[in-house]
Design a protein around this motif. Structure first.
Motif, PDB file in Angstrom:
ATOM      1  N   VAL A 258      61.418-101.193 -37.930  1.00 40.21           N
ATOM      2  CA  VAL A 258      62.885-100.733 -37.532  1.00 40.21           C
ATOM      3  C   VAL A 258      62.739 -99.247 -36.603  1.00 40.21           C
ATOM      4  CG1 VAL A 258      62.955 -98.940 -39.465  1.00 40.21           C
ATOM      5  CG2 VAL A 258      65.304 -99.806 -38.302  1.00 40.21           C
TER       6      VAL A 258
ATOM      7  N   ASP B 179      66.034 -92.975 -31.706  1.00 42.37           N
ATOM      8  CA  ASP B 179      66.138 -93.990 -30.301  1.00 42.37           C
ATOM      9  C   ASP B 179      64.866 -94.080 -29.695  1.00 42.37           C
ATOM     10  OD1 ASP B 179      69.008 -93.974 -30.938  1.00 42.37           O
ATOM     11  OD2 ASP B 179      69.506 -92.536 -29.602  1.00 42.37           O
TER      12      ASP B 179
ATOM     13  N   GLU C  82      67.909 -99.996 -35.154  1.00 40.56           N
ATOM     14  CA  GLU C  82      67.659-101.388 -34.776  1.00 40.56           C
ATOM     15  C   GLU C  82      66.201-101.780 -35.053  1.00 40.56           C
ATOM     16  OE1 GLU C  82      69.034-103.026 -30.873  1.00 40.56           O
ATOM     17  OE2 GLU C  82      69.528-100.815 -30.516  1.00 40.56           O
ATOM     18  N   GLU C  83      65.959-103.517 -35.334  1.00 37.45           N
ATOM     19  CA  GLU C  83      64.910-103.871 -35.415  1.00 37.45           C
ATOM     20  C   GLU C  83      64.286-103.994 -34.094  1.00 37.45           C
ATOM     21  OE1 GLU C  83      62.557-107.534 -37.623  1.00 37.45           O
ATOM     22  OE2 GLU C  83      64.737-107.799 -37.432  1.00 37.45           O
TER      23      GLU C  83
ATOM     24  N   TYR D 138      65.931 -99.054 -27.695  1.00 37.35           N
ATOM     25  CA  TYR D 138      66.405 -99.290 -29.099  1.00 37.35           C
ATOM     26  C   TYR D 138      67.057 -98.033 -29.564  1.00 37.35           C
ATOM     27  CZ  TYR D 138      63.144-103.216 -29.170  1.00 37.35           C
ATOM     28  OH  TYR D 138      62.577-104.534 -28.940  1.00 37.35           O
ATOM     29  N   LYS D 139      68.233 -98.256 -30.292  1.00 32.23           N
ATOM     30  CA  LYS D 139      69.070 -97.120 -31.116  1.00 32.23           C
ATOM     31  C   LYS D 139      68.454 -97.102 -32.495  1.00 32.23           C
ATOM     32  CE  LYS D 139      72.169 -96.151 -28.082  1.00 32.23           C
ATOM     33  NZ  LYS D 139      72.093 -94.624 -27.541  1.00 32.23           N
TER      34      LYS D 139
END
Length: 389
Positions: A41, A45, A236-237, A232-233
């Motif tokens: 994960v 960010d 997120e995976e 990616y936030k």
């Protein structure tokens, strides 16, 4: 999707160990995703171009590793088999360096529920036609490895060897043995087959697969680097791609499927080849067009490959028109309706096979409900490829 950000003490202990071994970890962490299992994960960010993980070569497990090399296992066995034998032989040693890493690996019980290799025979028989040859190849490879290596293994350890063989099958990375002063592998590494180029990579094996990327993995003599190719936030995976593989391949080799897989396809050989005459097979063989007939999605529509169109044209039109088609000369439009009808009949036959398979699986669910449900899902995906869902 519910996420457990600390999947267990064993994972916390492993991450601490990995960092002590020189693994560099930035902005990602192990997590458990509801309905999917373990993955990585974004802990914050992430920008495209960030290096997320660096794994030094010294912590990889390969057949070039000192402890593996010193066992002098027979080279007639596969690299996969030799690595599995190494893990089996040292498993009782509490001082083995990768003990904390091993504690994070899936159990044999988990493999038995997701890997077709471990399924009951009656459920293996309900695999789609593209997956069955993959499973058959796996089983033959395993039997050869065990036969070649059993005399080197502790007594009564086949179950453990099989477990580690599956660990290698599902978790290794491609490793081409970059030249180092201490390397004992062949100097002409370009001659190595892909099945020889395997490495277990601590922490890297947390990454799950996606069909469209998300990170790039690069190697050099220093080890592996994983760099994000998108933003990616936090939460997120984080994925990378194992390659452009169909869901049958992913299921057979890794024990999972993607709900939406850009690369998904299925074989049509079992529907086409038996209907060809001996003469037609000879013609296609001479033209190197016998077999490898596939169905996939192109521009959001079901599409068969060129090889399939050639075989159906030979089966339904005069041979000279087939010859014009494969030679790229003449007007083939007058036969298009005939070939389109042949494709539709092919789809009808496959759709019937899907329906029959799903009906049979409903009767077999019993104590293997999860496996049966996976197979039903796969047959439904094939129906979608056919445009019949």
């Amino acid at each position: 999707m519910a996420i457990v950000y600390s999947p267990g003490d064993e994972h916390d202990a492993f991450v601490k160990w990995a960092k002590e071994q020189g693994v560099q970890i930035t902005a990602v962490a192990p997590a458990r995703f509801e309905g999917k299992g373990l993955g990585l994960v974004a802990a914050r960010d992430i920008n495209a171009g960030e290096c997320l993980v660096k794994v030094p070569a010294k912590v990889l497990i390969t057949i070039d590793s000192d402890a593996v090399w010193e066992l002098n296992l027979p080279r007639r066995s596969s690299v996969q088999g030799r690595l599995a034998a190494y893990l089996t032989i040292i498993n009782a040693d509490d001082k083995r360096n990768h003990r904390l890493w091993q504690a994070t690996w899936p159990s044999m019980q988990e493999f038995e529920s997701v890997m077709p290799f471990c399924w009951p025979l009656e459920l293996q028989e309900h695999l789609p036609p593209t997956a069955k040859p993959l499973l058959d190849s796996q089983q033959k490879k395993y039997q050869k490895d065990f036969h070649d290596l059993k005399m080197y293994l502790p007594a009564s350890s086949e179950h453990l060897f099989k477990y580690f063989w599956l660990i290698i099958n599902t978790r290794v990375f491609y490793w081409n043995y970059p030249a180092t002063p201490l390397s004992r592998m062949p100097k002409r590494r370009s001659d190595l087959k892909s099945e020889d180029c395997l490495a277990l990579c601590p922490f890297g094996d947390y990454f799950n697969h996606t069909d469209v990327g998300g990170c790039d993995v690069t190697t050099d003599r220093s080890g592996y680097s994983v760099v994000s190719t998108k933003t990616y936030k936090a939460g997120e995976e984080v994925f990378f791609s194992y390659g452009g593989h169909s869901n049958d391949y992913l299921l057979a080799e890794y024990g999972f499927m993607l709900p939406n897989n850009h690369w998904d396809s299925v074989s049509l050989d079992h529907l086409i080849v038996p209907k060809l005459t001996a003469e037609q097979k000879d013609v296609l063989k001479d033209d190197r067009l016998l077999g490898e007939y596939t169905l996939s999605i192109v521009d959001s529509k079901p599409a068969v490959c060129y090889r399939t169109l050639a075989a159906l044209r030979l089966a339904t039109t005069p041979q000279q028109r087939y010859r014009n088609f494969v030679s790229g000369i003449g007007d083939d439009s007058r036969d298009q309706e005939t070939v389109d009808e042949a494709v539709e009949r092919l789809f009808d036959d496959f759709a019937k096979e899907c329906s029959e398979a799903k009906a049979s699986l409903k009767e077999l669910s019993g104590g293997n409900g999860r496996i049966a449900a996976t197979l039903v899902d796969r047959w439904q995906q094939i129906e979608a490829l056919l445009g019949r869902s």
